[in-house]
Design an enzyme around this catalytic site. Structure first.
Site, PDB file in Angstrom:
ATOM      1  N   ASP A 227      42.709  52.777  48.151  1.00  0.00           N
ATOM      2  CA  ASP A 227      42.872  51.763  47.108  1.00  0.00           C
ATOM      3  C   ASP A 227      44.185  52.007  46.364  1.00  0.00           C
ATOM      4  OD1 ASP A 227      42.351  49.661  45.442  1.00  0.00           O
ATOM      5  OD2 ASP A 227      40.622  50.549  44.455  1.00  0.00           O
ATOM      6  N   ASP A 228      45.142  51.085  46.478  1.00  0.00           N
ATOM      7  CA  ASP A 228      46.424  51.158  45.759  1.00  0.00           C
ATOM      8  C   ASP A 228      47.353  52.255  46.268  1.00  0.00           C
ATOM      9  OD1 ASP A 228      45.095  49.276  44.240  1.00  0.00           O
ATOM     10  OD2 ASP A 228      45.681  50.106  42.319  1.00  0.00           O
TER      11      ASP A 228
ATOM     12  N   CYS B  71      43.596  43.590  45.263  1.00  0.00           N
ATOM     13  CA  CYS B  71      42.399  44.070  45.957  1.00  0.00           C
ATOM     14  C   CYS B  71      41.528  42.978  46.565  1.00  0.00           C
ATOM     15  CB  CYS B  71      41.548  44.903  45.003  1.00  0.00           C
ATOM     16  SG  CYS B  71      42.402  46.332  44.290  1.00  0.00           S
TER      17      CYS B  71
ATOM     18  N   LYS C 110      33.983  51.195  47.553  1.00  0.00           N
ATOM     19  CA  LYS C 110      34.297  50.004  46.761  1.00  0.00           C
ATOM     20  C   LYS C 110      34.033  48.716  47.541  1.00  0.00           C
ATOM     21  CE  LYS C 110      38.410  47.715  44.840  1.00  0.00           C
ATOM     22  NZ  LYS C 110      39.756  47.920  44.291  1.00  0.00           N
TER      23      LYS C 110
ATOM     24  N   HIS D  90      34.052  44.993  45.552  1.00  0.00           N
ATOM     25  CA  HIS D  90      34.941  44.099  44.782  1.00  0.00           C
ATOM     26  C   HIS D  90      35.076  42.717  45.421  1.00  0.00           C
ATOM     27  CE1 HIS D  90      38.700  43.946  41.956  1.00  0.00           C
ATOM     28  NE2 HIS D  90      37.670  43.249  41.512  1.00  0.00           N
TER      29      HIS D  90
ATOM     30  N   HIS E 266      43.053  54.483  42.854  1.00  0.00           N
ATOM     31  CA  HIS E 266      43.099  53.509  41.763  1.00  0.00           C
ATOM     32  C   HIS E 266      42.943  54.217  40.424  1.00  0.00           C
ATOM     33  CE1 HIS E 266      42.192  49.917  39.397  1.00  0.00           C
ATOM     34  NE2 HIS E 266      42.440  49.155  40.459  1.00  0.00           N
TER      35      HIS E 266
ATOM     36  N   ASP F  77      44.753  49.079  50.993  1.00  0.00           N
ATOM     37  CA  ASP F  77      44.508  47.635  50.842  1.00  0.00           C
ATOM     38  C   ASP F  77      45.766  46.872  50.446  1.00  0.00           C
ATOM     39  OD1 ASP F  77      44.567  48.696  48.279  1.00  0.00           O
ATOM     40  OD2 ASP F  77      42.760  47.667  47.583  1.00  0.00           O
ATOM     41  N   HIS F  78      46.722  47.548  49.828  1.00  0.00           N
ATOM     42  CA  HIS F  78      48.015  46.948  49.467  1.00  0.00           C
ATOM     43  C   HIS F  78      48.899  48.069  48.933  1.00  0.00           C
ATOM     44  CE1 HIS F  78      46.544  47.247  45.354  1.00  0.00           C
ATOM     45  NE2 HIS F  78      45.479  46.537  45.708  1.00  0.00           N
TER      46      HIS F  78
ATOM     47  N   LYS G  96      52.219  46.529  43.948  1.00  0.00           N
ATOM     48  CA  LYS G  96      50.959  45.820  43.762  1.00  0.00           C
ATOM     49  C   LYS G  96      51.160  44.568  42.911  1.00  0.00           C
ATOM     50  CE  LYS G  96      46.335  46.445  41.761  1.00  0.00           C
ATOM     51  NZ  LYS G  96      45.405  47.412  41.134  1.00  0.00           N
TER      52      LYS G  96
END
Length: 596
Positions: free
Chosen positions: A49-50, A89, A148, A150, A304, A356-357, A381
């Site tokens: 994540d991130d 996300c 996660k 989301h 994150h 994810d990014h 992001k």
């Protein structure tokens, strides 16, 4: 008559032929018994994540230690142009699971709220979308999501679970239905509330003022208006007021929860145990399903904010708490690899690792950077077009099937995992909808040198910010930017004044003609080309413009899952393990009752 020894040999061979025939018949009649485990690999998909592409050793970082992720790349295949479908996300994860641009499923936003903001909102991944988990479940796989989500929870009541992972093909879910926030820890500046409070209060005042005006006009006969309109405005005004009020201190209880399947196990979460609990659940799932095909999607909460890091890893890196968190994430990846090896599943498991990014440039605590490093790539992001927001690490390992230490520079996408996994599992990609992902198998096996992508469209919400064209005959990768975010301060390379860059409005600059870059020669997007400096400028822009026209013809109207109404908090949809609004529980000690 045969001589004795000749007759014996003849009988021996005749018996051997019968034995082979019997085996062949058994294989034909009962194929699943004998060949299912070898023909259908297991899948371990790990999504950070991130995480920035520059945070990992095998992508050039020599100060943060990531030996386990680097080992994956050494034993597998590494992508250097691996692209997320969105720079935030919710839409990126929707695209990953479905193999479709998020605008096709309604998971792209037309407002400044680019992601889902509440567990208690009605938006989410529509039930009619097909995930790779659903197809693998139909193929006999045991499927699980740990970590996660989301992508929404409920539609009409807090128990309908229409957007829940179990309604999208996963047999088992343990994790966070929302995402980590500073509010979950309670020690940093509010992350969600800061961006919501002013907006909610403004909407509350506007709607209530409009409703009051209509009510006075109705009662004094100044104009005719239906009571239904006044009541609707009153309800909307009340919802926005409740959301505004809830953003002050209640976010931790509404959003920071853990679930096992449909049951809430912690509300609010105990962050000190979260990492170990997630890891135990993932390991336990592998051990329980080692004798049957499985799909395990480990959707990490790392890295994150607020960077939840156990004491064991605090202070270990050279990059503060963020570096500590990355190194703990790498350790978690190592533990998952260890259990795969220990259970003898190394050669039968397709392992994928990505983010994810891109990393968040605006995340900080005081003067300390709390977000990732995106290497040589501009942006991060929330920036739908710039490379730093969408180019991510991507690694695949499958020993004895895929080459070790290979590097693929061709264009690939997180959406490609959908058709790749489905094909390997023996499933069929849906034919009733557009699938934007392309199978990676020919590229991974080296039977082709070019991926199935010629064009790639980079959205910020529902707004097309950039388009990439991989010119097959020359190998050049062109990228045209139609809109770019306005950095604050101007030369900072990020939107520090806003917290995250917007997709439209006064925070965006529109370019006519578009900014054109040759990513092959200028991957940092530092030197835009023009008709004066690039002889092919006009022809490239015509080609890209035609591709945009054709792409837009494939888009069909769908309900907007991130609309203002769908993305507002609704008390009747709020997951609650007690009697609402007194939501509090800690059921982790009884977790064995919920494990399948």
């Amino acid at each position: 008559m045969y001589p004795l020894h000749t007759r014996g040999n003849h009988e021996f061979y005749q018996g051997k032929q019968w034995s082979c025939l019997n085996i062949w018949l058994i294989l034909c009649l009962f194929p699943r018994i004998c060949v299912s485990n070898t023909s259908k690999p297991n899948f371990l998909l790990i999504l950070a994540d991130d995480l920035g592409i520059g945070d990992v050793g095998c992508y050039g970082n020599d100060t943060i230690r990531t030996p386990n992720i680097d080992g994956l790349a050494k034993d597998g295949v590494r992508f250097t142009q691996h692209i997320a479908a969105a720079a935030v996300c919710t839409p990126s994860r929707a695209a990953f699971l479905t193999g479709r641009y998020p605008i096709r499923s309604g998971m792209a936003s037309s407002t400044q709220r680019q992601v889902l903001f509440w567990n208690g909102c009605s938006g989410g991944l529509p039930p009619n979308e097909t995930t790779f988990a659903r197809i693998l479940h139909q193929q006999g796989y045991s499927t699980a999501l740990v970590g996660k989500w989301h992508l929404g929870m409920n539609c009409k009541s807090r128990r309908d679970h229409c957007h829940h992972p179990l309604n999208h093909g996963f047999d088992y879910f343990y994790g966070m239905p929302f995402t980590l926030l500073n509010e979950c820890q309670g020690t940093d500046d509010p992350e969600l509330a800061k961006s919501l409070q002013d907006t909610y209060w403004l909407y509350t005042q506007m709607i209530n003022l409009a409703g009051l005006t209509l009510l006075i006009g109705k009662l004094t006969n100044l104009f005719s208006v239906k009571w239904k309109i006044i009541i609707c405005l009153a309800i909307c005004g009340l919802l926005y007021f409740i959301s505004w009020f809830s953003s002050y201190g209640f976010t931790k209880y509404w959003n920071c929860i853990l679930m096992r399947n449909h049951d809430i196990t912690e509300q609010p979460m105990n962050l000190e145990k979260t990492t170990s609990n997630m890891l135990k659940e993932a390991v336990s799932f592998i051990e329980r399903n080692k004798n049957r095909p499985f799909l395990l999607f480990v959707s990490l909460l790392h890295v994150h904010t607020p960077l939840i890091t156990t004491k064991k890893f605090q202070g270990r890196s050279k990059h503060g708490l963020y570096g500590d968190n990355v190194e703990e994430m790498d350790w978690m990846v190592g533990r998952l690899l260890d259990v795969i090896d220990k259970e003898g599943l190394k050669n039968t498991t397709f392992i994928y690792f990505a983010s994810d990014h891109g990393g968040s440039l605006e995340s900080h605590r005081g003067n300390a950077q709390f977000g990732g490093w995106n290497g040589i790539y501009k942006g991060g992001k929330g920036m739908g077009g710039w490379e730093g927001g969408i180019r991510v690490p991507g690694i695949v390992r499958w020993p004895r099937v895929l080459p070790a230490g290979a590097v693929i520079h061709d264009l690939t996408s997180l959406m490609d995992i959908f058709p790749t996994v489905v094909n390997l599992a023996g499933g069929v990609v849906p034919q009733d909808r557009v699938i934007d992902g392309r199978t990676l198998l020919p590229l991974l096996r080296g039977t082709v040198q070019r991926s199935g992508h010629e064009f790639m469209f980079h959205y910020c919400g529902v707004f097309l910010h950039a388009v990439r064209w991989h010119q097959k005959d020359s190998g050049t990768v062109w990228k045209a930017h139609y809109a770019t975010p306005v950095f604050q301060p101007e030369a900072s390379g990020a939107c520090f004044g806003r917290g995250i860059c917007p997709c439209f409005g006064d925070g965006v600059t529109h370019h006519d003609p578009p900014l054109l870059f040759d990513l092959t020669q200028d991957p940092s997007e530092a030197n835009p080309l023009s008709a004066d400096t690039e002889p092919l400028f006009d022809s490239v822009m015509r080609k890209i413009g035609k591709a945009v026209e054709e792409h837009r013809k494939t888009l069909t109207p769908v309900p907007q899952q991130l609309s203002p109404y769908n993305n507002i908090w609704k008390p009747w949809l709020q997951p609650c393990c007690g009697t609402f609004p007194f939501c509090w529980c800690d059921e982790e000690n009884n977790k064995a009752d919920g494990i399948r």
